[in-house]
Design a protein around this motif. Structure first.
Motif, PDB file in Angstrom:
ATOM      1  N   PRO A   1       0.876  -1.160  -0.073  1.00 18.61           N
ATOM      2  CA  PRO A   1       0.058  -0.063   0.031  1.00 18.61           C
ATOM      3  C   PRO A   1       0.990   1.371  -0.016  1.00 18.61           C
ATOM      4  O   PRO A   1       2.061   1.385   0.646  1.00 18.61           O
ATOM      5  N   LEU A   2       0.442   2.279  -0.804  1.00 19.22           N
ATOM      6  CA  LEU A   2       1.158   3.593  -0.599  1.00 19.22           C
ATOM      7  C   LEU A   2       0.187   4.638  -1.133  1.00 19.22           C
ATOM      8  O   LEU A   2      -1.114   4.346  -1.402  1.00 19.22           O
ATOM      9  N   ALA A   3       0.401   5.773  -0.872  1.00 21.19           N
ATOM     10  CA  ALA A   3      -0.644   6.922  -1.178  1.00 21.19           C
ATOM     11  C   ALA A   3      -0.294   7.484  -2.576  1.00 21.19           C
ATOM     12  O   ALA A   3       0.894   7.753  -2.911  1.00 21.19           O
ATOM     13  N   ALA A   4      -1.326   7.206  -3.293  1.00 20.16           N
ATOM     14  CA  ALA A   4      -1.246   7.612  -4.574  1.00 20.16           C
ATOM     15  C   ALA A   4      -1.131   9.300  -4.775  1.00 20.16           C
ATOM     16  O   ALA A   4      -0.654   9.788  -5.752  1.00 20.16           O
ATOM     17  N   LYS A   5      -1.805   9.963  -3.779  1.00 21.56           N
ATOM     18  CA  LYS A   5      -1.763  11.257  -3.605  1.00 21.56           C
ATOM     19  C   LYS A   5      -1.822  11.620  -2.275  1.00 21.56           C
ATOM     20  O   LYS A   5      -2.369  10.752  -1.438  1.00 21.56           O
ATOM     21  N   ALA A   6      -1.523  12.826  -1.872  1.00 17.38           N
ATOM     22  CA  ALA A   6      -1.585  12.902  -0.424  1.00 17.38           C
ATOM     23  C   ALA A   6      -2.888  12.433   0.284  1.00 17.38           C
ATOM     24  O   ALA A   6      -3.953  12.890   0.012  1.00 17.38           O
ATOM     25  N   GLY A   7      -2.819  11.853   1.394  1.00 18.15           N
ATOM     26  CA  GLY A   7      -4.214  11.330   2.343  1.00 18.15           C
ATOM     27  C   GLY A   7      -4.931  10.370   1.445  1.00 18.15           C
ATOM     28  O   GLY A   7      -5.955  10.138   2.305  1.00 18.15           O
ATOM     29  N   GLU A   8      -4.331   9.666   0.460  1.00 13.72           N
ATOM     30  CA  GLU A   8      -5.160   8.618  -0.174  1.00 13.72           C
ATOM     31  C   GLU A   8      -4.214   7.229  -0.099  1.00 13.72           C
ATOM     32  O   GLU A   8      -3.160   7.138  -0.926  1.00 13.72           O
ATOM     33  N   ALA A   9      -4.560   6.516   0.654  1.00  7.97           N
ATOM     34  CA  ALA A   9      -4.196   5.263   0.798  1.00  7.97           C
ATOM     35  C   ALA A   9      -4.764   4.190   0.189  1.00  7.97           C
ATOM     36  O   ALA A   9      -5.929   3.927  -0.232  1.00  7.97           O
ATOM     37  N   TRP A  10      -3.937   2.976  -0.358  1.00  6.36           N
ATOM     38  CA  TRP A  10      -4.595   1.869  -1.155  1.00  6.36           C
ATOM     39  C   TRP A  10      -4.088   0.741  -0.514  1.00  6.36           C
ATOM     40  O   TRP A  10      -2.942   0.588   0.164  1.00  6.36           O
ATOM     41  N   ASP A  11      -5.105  -0.394  -0.567  1.00  3.10           N
ATOM     42  CA  ASP A  11      -4.493  -1.710  -0.069  1.00  3.10           C
ATOM     43  C   ASP A  11      -3.770  -2.270  -1.173  1.00  3.10           C
ATOM     44  O   ASP A  11      -3.225  -3.296  -0.791  1.00  3.10           O
ATOM     45  N   ALA A  12      -3.985  -1.995  -2.444  1.00  2.58           N
ATOM     46  CA  ALA A  12      -3.068  -2.775  -3.369  1.00  2.58           C
ATOM     47  C   ALA A  12      -2.790  -1.703  -4.629  1.00  2.58           C
ATOM     48  O   ALA A  12      -3.767  -0.839  -4.830  1.00  2.58           O
ATOM     49  N   VAL A  13      -1.718  -1.742  -5.043  1.00  6.31           N
ATOM     50  CA  VAL A  13      -1.129  -0.742  -6.383  1.00  6.31           C
ATOM     51  C   VAL A  13      -0.845  -1.783  -7.363  1.00  6.31           C
ATOM     52  O   VAL A  13       0.009  -2.389  -7.012  1.00  6.31           O
ATOM     53  N   VAL A  14      -1.442  -1.742  -8.660  1.00  5.97           N
ATOM     54  CA  VAL A  14      -1.135  -2.747  -9.471  1.00  5.97           C
ATOM     55  C   VAL A  14      -0.598  -2.384 -10.664  1.00  5.97           C
ATOM     56  O   VAL A  14      -1.352  -1.387 -11.276  1.00  5.97           O
ATOM     57  N   ASP A  15       0.526  -2.778 -11.123  1.00  7.41           N
ATOM     58  CA  ASP A  15       1.091  -2.368 -12.414  1.00  7.41           C
ATOM     59  C   ASP A  15       0.793  -3.506 -13.585  1.00  7.41           C
ATOM     60  O   ASP A  15       1.241  -4.479 -13.165  1.00  7.41           O
ATOM     61  N   PRO A  16       0.194  -3.259 -14.651  1.00 11.26           N
ATOM     62  CA  PRO A  16       0.082  -4.393 -15.571  1.00 11.26           C
ATOM     63  C   PRO A  16       1.184  -5.081 -16.006  1.00 11.26           C
ATOM     64  O   PRO A  16       1.292  -5.877 -16.528  1.00 11.26           O
ATOM     65  N   ALA A  17       2.427  -4.343 -15.955  1.00 11.31           N
ATOM     66  CA  ALA A  17       3.627  -5.014 -16.538  1.00 11.31           C
ATOM     67  C   ALA A  17       4.325  -5.949 -15.456  1.00 11.31           C
ATOM     68  O   ALA A  17       4.971  -6.634 -15.790  1.00 11.31           O
ATOM     69  N   THR A  18       3.597  -6.074 -14.143  1.00  8.02           N
ATOM     70  CA  THR A  18       4.317  -6.616 -13.073  1.00  8.02           C
ATOM     71  C   THR A  18       3.309  -7.579 -12.358  1.00  8.02           C
ATOM     72  O   THR A  18       3.517  -8.621 -11.647  1.00  8.02           O
ATOM     73  N   GLY A  19       2.126  -7.210 -12.428  1.00 11.81           N
ATOM     74  CA  GLY A  19       0.965  -7.775 -11.644  1.00 11.81           C
ATOM     75  C   GLY A  19      -0.443  -7.703 -12.337  1.00 11.81           C
ATOM     76  O   GLY A  19      -0.503  -7.610 -13.448  1.00 11.81           O
ATOM     77  N   THR A  20      -1.321  -8.379 -11.655  1.00 13.99           N
ATOM     78  CA  THR A  20      -2.587  -8.603 -12.285  1.00 13.99           C
ATOM     79  C   THR A  20      -3.634  -8.088 -11.395  1.00 13.99           C
ATOM     80  O   THR A  20      -3.736  -7.971 -10.006  1.00 13.99           O
ATOM     81  N   LEU A  21      -5.089  -7.511 -11.947  1.00  7.71           N
ATOM     82  CA  LEU A  21      -5.968  -7.166 -11.024  1.00  7.71           C
ATOM     83  C   LEU A  21      -6.718  -8.130 -10.476  1.00  7.71           C
ATOM     84  O   LEU A  21      -7.381  -8.085  -9.388  1.00  7.71           O
ATOM     85  N   GLY A  22      -6.708  -9.301 -11.021  1.00  9.10           N
ATOM     86  CA  GLY A  22      -7.241 -10.650 -10.597  1.00  9.10           C
ATOM     87  C   GLY A  22      -6.773 -11.085  -9.229  1.00  9.10           C
ATOM     88  O   GLY A  22      -7.346 -11.507  -8.326  1.00  9.10           O
ATOM     89  N   ALA A  23      -5.238 -10.853  -9.175  1.00  5.59           N
ATOM     90  CA  ALA A  23      -4.750 -11.307  -7.823  1.00  5.59           C
ATOM     91  C   ALA A  23      -4.946 -10.195  -6.815  1.00  5.59           C
ATOM     92  O   ALA A  23      -5.255 -10.704  -5.598  1.00  5.59           O
ATOM     93  N   ALA A  24      -5.234  -8.859  -7.093  1.00  4.48           N
ATOM     94  CA  ALA A  24      -5.596  -7.861  -5.960  1.00  4.48           C
ATOM     95  C   ALA A  24      -7.227  -8.239  -5.736  1.00  4.48           C
ATOM     96  O   ALA A  24      -7.539  -8.188  -4.716  1.00  4.48           O
ATOM     97  N   LEU A  25      -7.823  -8.781  -6.677  1.00  2.00           N
ATOM     98  CA  LEU A  25      -9.454  -9.009  -6.157  1.00  2.00           C
ATOM     99  C   LEU A  25      -9.344 -10.447  -5.479  1.00  2.00           C
ATOM    100  O   LEU A  25     -10.165 -10.252  -4.323  1.00  2.00           O
ATOM    101  N   ALA A  26      -8.518 -11.348  -5.565  1.00  2.00           N
ATOM    102  CA  ALA A  26      -8.528 -12.571  -4.701  1.00  2.00           C
ATOM    103  C   ALA A  26      -8.027 -11.911  -3.289  1.00  2.00           C
ATOM    104  O   ALA A  26      -8.522 -12.405  -2.222  1.00  2.00           O
TER     105      ALA A  26
END
Length: 333
Positions: free
Chosen positions: A15-40
């Motif tokens: 998890p990281l902040a895409a912009k100030a004050g906004e945290a994410w449980d998963a950040v996915v780059d299509p070059a290295t990961g999948t949305l399917g894994a994040a949904l699982a």
């Protein structure tokens, strides 16, 4: 991790902040990961879950099964897959229209923002070659369990049956592109400030139908479009496209489509007659038509070259009737 939620699933980022004050449980780059894994991972988490997608193309056919998921795109984020009704399923059999979706939501309180969702099935090629059974190919499907879905600032791309809605949905500032029945289903749905674009198809005799509501007769509201724009791709002729037709899915006599366009601007491709009939099989197997006067298909304060004239099949709401069509009344959230 200083108490912050974190996990690692495949090639997902922490998890990281895409912009100030906004945290994410998963950040996915299509070059290295999948949305399917994040949904699982969201399913395992068992709580509201926020996913940020980096720019690029995710070639995945996916189902959102966890409640409370937010999927946020970045500029240039595309989810695409090329399945249509009649194409082969893994393990045997063929997909139907409902199973053809690139992205399908079957859980409540899901939010999509800033995404392009595309069904990349070759509709033009299928028409040219005579393959497929009509080439129904859904981009986004909102299932019966997916109550209170929000689609905001997205782009949905298909040709036939682009956007299939079964339950209460809010769709705002979204571009929806298609040709035949490309916004359809039995949902109560509120579309606000959307751009609804009819596609050009080479050698087409007509250019389709915007909406195909299959609203239960006992349900007051169906597909409601407020302050939207009905536009066309280059090459789509004047007076070539219907506002829609009422869909009595499976010959179910309890369905009586409802749709309304409120304060919408319509380009000249919209046919003067507005709405048309749709065929279905009656209880005895006989072929019938559900016509616009039988269904609940209405307009209020339409603007632009495609607005009117009003006739037997193209009816206006009165001002008093139009007051009932509010977001709160239609979807309740």
């Amino acid at each position: 991790m200083n108490g912050r939620r974190a996990f690692l699933a495949g090639a997902l980022s922490l998890p990281l902040a895409a912009k100030a004050g906004e945290a994410w449980d998963a950040v996915v780059d299509p070059a290295t990961g999948t949305l399917g894994a994040a949904l699982a991972a969201a399913e395992r988490a068992g709580r509201p879950f926020r996913i940020l997608l980096r720019p690029g193309i995710f070639t995945e056919k996916l189902t959102v099964r966890a409640p409370g998921v937010t999927i946020q795109g970045s500029p240039g984020t595309v989810i695409e897959y090329g399945t249509a009704a009649g194409t082969a399923k893994p393990g045997g059999g063929t997909w139907g229209t409902g199973g053809s979706g690139t992205l399908t939501i079957v859980a409540p309180d899901v939010t999509l923002r800033g995404l392009t969702v595309r069904n990349s099935f070759d509709y033009i090629g299928a028409r040219r070659d005579g393959s497929g059974n009509g080439a129904q190919a859904v981009a986004l499907a909102i299932g019966r369990e997916a109550d209170r879905t929000v689609v905001d600032r997205c782009t949905l791309l298909g040709y036939q049956d682009t956007f299939y809605l079964h339950t209460r949905s809010l769709v705002t500032d979204t571009r929806i592109v298609g040709g035949v029945d490309f916004i359809f289903g039995g949902a109560a749905a509120w579309f606000e400030r959307c751009e609804i674009v009819t596609r050009y198809v080479p050698n087409a005799g007509g250019f389709g139908f915007v909406a195909a509501p299959s609203t239960p007769a006992a349900q007051e509201f169906g597909l409601v479009f407020a302050n939207c724009r009905l536009e066309r791709e280059a090459g789509v002729p004047v007076n070539s496209t219907w506002l829609g037709r009422p869909w009595r899915a499976g010959g179910n006599m309890a369905l009586l489509g409802q749709a309304a366009f409120l304060n919408c601007w319509m380009d000249a491709h919209i046919r003067h007659e507005g709405w048309t009939w749709m065929g279905y099989k009656g209880p005895e197997g006989d072929q019938r038509r559900l016509t616009p006067p039988e269904a609940r298909l209405r307009e209020y304060a339409s603007k632009g070259p495609g607005a009117g004239p009003i006739g037997e099949d193209r009816k206006l709401l009165t001002t008093e009737q139009a007051r009932r069509f509010t977001r709160a009344n239609v979807i309740g959230f």
